[in-house]
Design an enzyme around this catalytic site. Structure first.
Site, PDB file in Angstrom:
ATOM      1  N   HIS A   1      -1.267   5.650 -16.094  1.00  0.00           N
ATOM      2  CA  HIS A   1      -1.848   5.509 -17.434  1.00  0.00           C
ATOM      3  C   HIS A   1      -3.263   4.946 -17.410  1.00  0.00           C
ATOM      4  O   HIS A   1      -3.896   4.816 -18.457  1.00  0.00           O
ATOM      5  CB  HIS A   1      -0.951   4.620 -18.316  1.00  0.00           C
ATOM      6  CG  HIS A   1       0.286   5.303 -18.775  1.00  0.00           C
ATOM      7  ND1 HIS A   1       1.309   4.648 -19.453  1.00  0.00           N
ATOM      8  CD2 HIS A   1       0.689   6.590 -18.660  1.00  0.00           C
ATOM      9  CE1 HIS A   1       2.270   5.507 -19.733  1.00  0.00           C
ATOM     10  NE2 HIS A   1       1.916   6.689 -19.258  1.00  0.00           N
TER      11      HIS A   1
ATOM     12  N   HIS B   1       6.226  14.806 -16.782  1.00  0.00           N
ATOM     13  CA  HIS B   1       7.154  15.375 -17.751  1.00  0.00           C
ATOM     14  C   HIS B   1       7.995  16.502 -17.162  1.00  0.00           C
ATOM     15  O   HIS B   1       9.074  16.795 -17.678  1.00  0.00           O
ATOM     16  CB  HIS B   1       6.391  15.866 -18.992  1.00  0.00           C
ATOM     17  CG  HIS B   1       5.980  14.751 -19.898  1.00  0.00           C
ATOM     18  ND1 HIS B   1       6.285  14.723 -21.243  1.00  0.00           N
ATOM     19  CD2 HIS B   1       5.304  13.599 -19.647  1.00  0.00           C
ATOM     20  CE1 HIS B   1       5.805  13.610 -21.788  1.00  0.00           C
ATOM     21  NE2 HIS B   1       5.200  12.908 -20.823  1.00  0.00           N
TER      22      HIS B   1
END
Length: 330
Positions: A245, A124
Site C-alpha cells: 500500500h 485480488h
C-alpha cells in the site's frame, strides 16, 4: 577413479613396475552411435613376471575384444545421461527466454502511474486462496470477477496486461496467471522496490473463484490475522504484504515510489490528527495493524530497516503468487 567397474587409470592393465604401452592400430578404430568417432585402444599387456613372455594371437585377440567391449560399456554408461542434461539445460534456457519476453512486453505498457493498480490485481487474483479446500489462488480467474465490488477499478489494469499478452502469445503462449504474477513483480521493481524472481508455468482457471474470499477492508487486526492464516500466511507475512500500500493514493509517501514509507506513516498515526485530509490516510485495515502488538513489532522493524522489508516482501510475494496455482507439466 572407477566408473561402472572400469579403472580409468588403466593401472590394472599392466605391471605396477612397468608403465603401460598402447598400440593405436588403425584397425581398432570404431564408431559409437553418438555421432562421434572414438578409438578403441588395444593394450599390449606386460608380463607380471620378471621375464617377459609373448602373448599368443588368440589371447591377444580375446583381450582386445574384451577390452573394447568394456570401453564401449563405459562410454555408453557415461554418455547416456547427457541427453537429459542437455534437455534440462535447454528447458532452463527456454524458461529464461520466456520470462524475458513477458517482462519486455509488460514494460512497454506499464508505467509508474499504473504500477499500484497492477500490483493490486495480483493481490485480488491470488488473495482468494483458502488452505482448507485448496480453492482460489493465483489462477487468472480475476478475468471473470471484475464486476465484483471489491474489484472495482481493476478493469484498466487487466486491459493493459491483455494487450501485452496478445503480443507474447504470438511468440509463446502464456497464461494470464503468469502475466499477472510477472507484472506485479515488474511494478514493484519499476518503482524502486526489490527485484522479485517469478516462476512460470501456471495454468488459468476457466471459472471464477468463490466470492467472499478476499480480506475485507474493514477488518480489525485479529480478523486480518485469521484471514491470512486461512491462506497460509503468518502475521509477519501479513505485515510485509500490507507494505504494498506504499504505492498508490492511500497517502503513504510518494505514490509511485516503493519504499518503507508505509510503516513510517503508520507509526505516526496521522488519522488521529484534526488536520482535515490526514484522516483519509490508509484503509481501516491499515490503521488496525498498528493497534496490534504483534503487528506493531514488525511495523517498527520495517520502518527502521527498508532492506529487511524488501527481503521479506519479496519472499511473501513469491509465496503469494504461488498460492493455489496449478502448474503446467513440461
Amino acid at each position: 577413479m572407477s566408473i561402472t567397474g572400469f579403472d580409468l587409470s588403466f593401472r590394472h592393465l599392466c605391471s605396477p613396475c612397468i608403465p603401460p604401452r598402447f598400440d593405436f592400430s588403425s584397425q581398432s578404430r570404431r564408431k559409437i552411435e553418438y555421432g562421434c568417432s572414438f578409438t578403441a585402444i588395444r593394450p599390449v599387456f606386460c608380463s607380471m613376471s620378471s621375464s617377459s613372455t609373448a602373448v599368443s594371437d588368440s589371447d591377444e585377440n580375446h583381450v582386445s575384444t574384451s577390452y573394447s567391449r568394456r570401453l564401449m560399456t563405459f562410454m555408453i554408461t557415461f554418455l547416456l545421461p547427457l541427453p537429459k542434461l542437455m534437455q534440462h539445460s535447454g528447458a532452463n534456457a527456454n524458461a529464461t527466454d520466456d520470462l524475458a519476453l513477458i517482462q519486455g512486453e509488460i514494460r512497454k505498457v506499464l508505467s509508474k502511474s499504473k504500477a499500484a493498480g497492477v500490483l493490486r490485481l495480483v493481490f485480488h487474483d491470488a488473495g482468494t486462496y483458502e488452505l482448507d479446500d485448496a480453492s482460489g489462488g493465483m489462477n487468472g480467474s480475476i478475468s471473470f470477477e471484475l464486476d465484483r465490488p471489491e474489484n472495482k477499478g481493476l478493469k484498466k489494469s487487466l486491459k493493459i496486461l491483455v494487450e501485452a499478452k496478445t503480443i507474447v502469445d504470438e511468440k509463446q503462449p502464456v497464461s494470464m496467471a503468469d502475466m499477472i504474477a510477472v507484472a506485479g513483480a515488474e511494478a514493484v521493481s519499476l518503482c524502486g522496490g526489490p527485484t522479485i524472481p517469478v516462476r512460470l508455468g501456471r495454468l488459468d482457471s476457466m471459472v471464477p473463484d468463490p466470492e467472499g474470499k478476499l480480506p475485507e477492508e474493514t477488518l480489525d487486526a485479529f480478523g486480518l490475522k485469521q484471514s491470512f492464516q486461512r491462506k497460509g500466511f503468518s502475521t509477519q507475512e501479513l505485515v510485509a504484504l500490507s507494505g504494498a500500500h506504499t504505492l498508490g493514493s492511500k497517502g503513504f509517501g510518494n505514490p509511485v515510489v516503493f519504499d518503507n514509507a508505509y510503516y513510517k506513516v503508520l507509526l505516526e498515526k496521522p488519522w488521529l490528527s484534526s488536520a482535515g485530509m490526514t484522516s483519509m490516510v490508509g484503509l481501516p485495515s491499515d490503521r488496525a495493524l498498528v493497534e496490534d502488538d504483534e503487528c506493531l513489532r514488525w511495523i517498527s522493524k520495517y520502518a527502521d530497516d527498508q532492506d529487511l522489508f524488501f527481503e521479506d516482501f519479496m519472499n511473501a510475494y513469491i509465496k503469494l503468487v504461488n498460492s493455489g496455482a496449478k502448474w503446467r507439466r513440461d
